[in-house]
Each structure stands twice: as structure tokens, then as C-alpha cells.
Design an enzyme around this catalytic site. Structure first.
Site, PDB file in Angstrom:
ATOM      1  N   ASN A   9     -40.903 -52.086 -11.121  1.00  0.00           N
ATOM      2  CA  ASN A   9     -40.051 -52.102 -12.316  1.00  0.00           C
ATOM      3  C   ASN A   9     -38.879 -53.021 -12.011  1.00  0.00           C
ATOM      4  OD1 ASN A   9     -38.413 -51.611 -14.488  1.00  0.00           O
ATOM      5  ND2 ASN A   9     -37.967 -49.472 -13.978  1.00  0.00           N
ATOM      6  N   TRP A  10     -38.993 -54.241 -12.489  1.00  0.00           N
ATOM      7  CA  TRP A  10     -37.945 -55.223 -12.173  1.00  0.00           C
ATOM      8  C   TRP A  10     -36.652 -54.985 -12.945  1.00  0.00           C
ATOM      9  CZ3 TRP A  10     -40.471 -60.799 -11.680  1.00  0.00           C
ATOM     10  CH2 TRP A  10     -41.189 -60.848 -10.477  1.00  0.00           C
ATOM     11  N   LYS A  11     -36.715 -54.129 -13.969  1.00  0.00           N
ATOM     12  CA  LYS A  11     -35.529 -53.883 -14.818  1.00  0.00           C
ATOM     13  C   LYS A  11     -34.973 -55.225 -15.311  1.00  0.00           C
ATOM     14  CE  LYS A  11     -34.840 -49.661 -12.276  1.00  0.00           C
ATOM     15  NZ  LYS A  11     -33.936 -48.614 -11.797  1.00  0.00           N
ATOM     16  N   HIS A 103     -38.065 -44.366 -19.517  1.00  0.00           N
ATOM     17  CA  HIS A 103     -37.343 -44.482 -18.249  1.00  0.00           C
ATOM     18  C   HIS A 103     -35.961 -43.838 -18.412  1.00  0.00           C
ATOM     19  CE1 HIS A 103     -35.124 -46.190 -14.913  1.00  0.00           C
ATOM     20  NE2 HIS A 103     -36.286 -46.353 -14.337  1.00  0.00           N
ATOM     21  N   GLU A 105     -33.099 -44.718 -17.554  1.00  0.00           N
ATOM     22  CA  GLU A 105     -32.042 -45.617 -18.025  1.00  0.00           C
ATOM     23  C   GLU A 105     -32.107 -45.789 -19.536  1.00  0.00           C
ATOM     24  OE1 GLU A 105     -32.970 -48.743 -15.263  1.00  0.00           O
ATOM     25  OE2 GLU A 105     -32.263 -47.419 -13.670  1.00  0.00           O
ATOM     26  N   GLU A 175     -39.466 -39.260 -11.869  1.00  0.00           N
ATOM     27  CA  GLU A 175     -38.315 -39.986 -11.330  1.00  0.00           C
ATOM     28  C   GLU A 175     -37.055 -39.132 -11.455  1.00  0.00           C
ATOM     29  OE1 GLU A 175     -39.080 -44.477 -11.250  1.00  0.00           O
ATOM     30  OE2 GLU A 175     -38.195 -44.021 -13.174  1.00  0.00           O
ATOM     31  N   GLY A 181     -32.045 -45.658  -7.803  1.00  0.00           N
ATOM     32  CA  GLY A 181     -31.053 -46.663  -7.443  1.00  0.00           C
ATOM     33  C   GLY A 181     -29.927 -46.144  -6.560  1.00  0.00           C
ATOM     34  N   SER A 221     -35.686 -44.648  -5.437  1.00  0.00           N
ATOM     35  CA  SER A 221     -35.341 -45.099  -4.084  1.00  0.00           C
ATOM     36  C   SER A 221     -36.524 -45.119  -3.126  1.00  0.00           C
ATOM     37  CB  SER A 221     -34.184 -44.265  -3.512  1.00  0.00           C
ATOM     38  OG  SER A 221     -33.020 -44.445  -4.302  1.00  0.00           O
ATOM     39  N   GLY A 242     -38.148 -49.627  -8.231  1.00  0.00           N
ATOM     40  CA  GLY A 242     -37.126 -50.524  -8.759  1.00  0.00           C
ATOM     41  C   GLY A 242     -36.674 -51.505  -7.697  1.00  0.00           C
ATOM     42  N   GLY A 243     -35.554 -51.200  -7.053  1.00  0.00           N
ATOM     43  CA  GLY A 243     -34.926 -52.122  -6.100  1.00  0.00           C
ATOM     44  C   GLY A 243     -35.873 -52.748  -5.086  1.00  0.00           C
TER      45      GLY A 243
END
Ligand code: PGA
Length: 265
Positions: A9-11, A103, A105, A175, A181, A221, A242-243
Site C-alpha cells: 500500500n504505497w498510500k 483503510h 486512514e 490492521e 505507521g 508496521s 505500508g512503509g
């Protein structure tokens, strides 16, 4: 046997240049893998779907991969006066395969409710997109022992419009909001406990066979370091990352760890 599923998930990250560098780097880091044993998706910002898909054709061909593209949100209507929105038919038109829905966010920053997630999930199937439906509790909810209730209610609302056959081929991403994150992943035992509960919920509402086939990813994470222990859990079928998915080397290590822990190398 559920096939593991790793989704990046590159966001709202990367430029066109850095995403092309990522694709150049991917085969160098990932090397040869038994591609049919794992599903891999990269969920990129809308505007990069076309160029990344074009580049992926040769990356996949040259390396025997089958990496697919996903988007990170969509509208539930097929078309109309919805300024700034993108629809399911538009995404399938440009060869998008997966869609992340609900998601945290989007839930916390953009007012996404279970009802909207449910409408989007139905619309995703109508356009031939495969949804990754996210659920997860906040830290306050975990601390007050509400985790299971919160997730069950998110599942109830978010899956409401789907047929059992559609639920079976959907992916659920667990999640925990406090793990996204933050560098503070759920422990493998904590994650396994919730994944098991999610599978039991699916068994109760849709039957044992569907519960054994649905894939449940862990997200929050995930790193190459913690992936080994997370993927060793019986009800964790992959990860939404993500990251650590922004760099080809860390994403590759997580894919390799998953194949190793699931005895699929
Ligand atoms: P993270 O994000 O891996 O950076 O914690 C996961 C996600 O939000 O899907």
C-alpha cells in the site's frame, strides 16, 4: 490451502521516477520465486496505475512474476457528478485488479463508514475488482477490551452487501490502528488471536468452507524482521504493507519470508 497474499500500500508516496526505479530494482532484490505459490499486488496512487502497469508487463514477463496492480479507494457509483472521484469501471478499464477499501486512514480522515465500504465492495465486484477490506481497532478500544466487538461490527457492516461467494474471494486486512505507521506492530500472538476470531466470525455467518478459503492479511508496521514470526501464524495469510513496501528490498524480503514460513519455496 490458502495462497498467501502480499499487498503493498504505497498510500500517497513515490513519484513517477521513484516508482519506475522501484520496478527496476524489484527483480534484483526478489530474484527467482515460485510465483504461482503467492499473490502479490502493488496498490499505487491512481495516476501511476497506467505507467506502472505498462512497466510491470515486462518485469513480469522477464522474471516469471505475476505482480498485479491495485488502487487504494473508489466510489460506489459507476459514473456521474462526483467531482474528484474515480469509479470501479474506470479502474477495471485500466487493468486494475485489486482495490483497498475501508483503510483506517480513509475511515478516520475521510469519513469512510462501514456502510460506504459495503457499497464500494459491491461496486468493486460489479466491475471485476477484488476488494481488500480493512478492519481494526484503535488503541483506546483495545485498552478497554472492545477489540473483538469493534471488528465484528466492522465485518458485519462492511460485508453486508456481498454474497457468500463474494465474501469467499474477498481479502480481509486486519490492521490495528495503533500499529499503522507507528513502528509498533501487533505481536504475532495478538494478531493470530484476532485473525482466528475473524475466521470464526466468517464460519458462523458464511459457513466453515468459506471461512477456510477467505484470506486474512495482517497490516501495521510489518517489516522484514517481524514478517517471519507473523507469517508463521496459522490464520495469517499474508500482509498489507505500508512503509516497508516503498522499497523493493524490504518488500522482497517480506515476500521471501512469507514463502519460507508457509513452506512454499
Ligand atoms: P504501515 O502501513 O506498514 O506503514 O504500518 C500499513 C497500512 O496502513 O496498510
Amino acid at each position: 490451502m490458502r495462497k498467501p497474499f502480499i499487498a503493498a500500500n504505497w498510500k500517497m508516496n513515490h513519484t513517477l521516477e521513484s516508482s519506475c526505479q522501484f520496478l527496476q530494482e524489484l527483480p534484483k532484490q526478489l530474484g527467482k520465486i515460485p510465483s504461482t505459490n503467492i499473490d502479490i499486488a502493488i496498490c499505487v496512487p491512481y495516476i501511476y496505475i497506467i505507467p506502472i502497469t505498462q512497466k510491470l508487463v515486462s518485469v513480469n514477463q522477464e522474471n516469471g512474476y505475476n505482480v498485479k496492480i491495485g488502487a487504494q479507494n473508489m466510489h460506489w457509483e459507476a459514473k456521474g457528478a462526483f467531482t474528484g472521484e474515480v469509479s470501479g469501471p474506470m479502474l477495471s478499464d485500466i487493468a486494475c485488479t485489486y482495490i483497498i477499501l475501508g483503510h483506517s486512514e480513509r475511515r478516520t480522515l475521510f469519513g469512510e463508514t462501514d456502510e460506504k465500504v459495503s457499497k464500494k465492495a459491491k461496486a468493486a465486484f460489479a466491475s471485476g475488482l477484488m476488494p481488500i477490506i480493512c478492519v481494526g481497532e484503535t488503541l483506546a478500544q483495545r485498552d478497554s477490551n472492545e477489540t473483538m466487538g469493534v471488528i465484528q461490527s466492522q465485518l458485519l457492516g462492511s460485508l453486508a452487501s456481498l454474497t457468500p461467494a463474494q465474501v469467499e474471494v474477498s481479502t480481509i486486512a486486519y490492521e490495528p490502528v495503533w500499529a499503522i505507521g507507528t513502528g509498533r506492530a501487533a505481536t504475532p500472538a495478538m494478531a493470530q488471536e484476532v485473525h482466528k476470531m475473524i475466521r470464526e466470525y466468517i464460519a458462523k455467518h458464511y459457513g466453515e468452507s468459506i471461512s477456510q478459503n477467505i484470506r486474512i492479511q495482517y497490516g501495521g508496521s510489518v517489516t522484514p524482521e517481524n514478517a517471519l514470526d507473523l507469517m508463521a501464524q496459522p490464520d495469517i495469510d499474508g500482509a498489507l504493507i505500508g512503509g516497508a513496501s516503498l522499497k523493493a528490498d524490504s518488500l522482497s524480503k517480506i515476500i521471501q519470508a512469507t514463502l519460507a514460513k508457509k513452506n512454499l519455496l
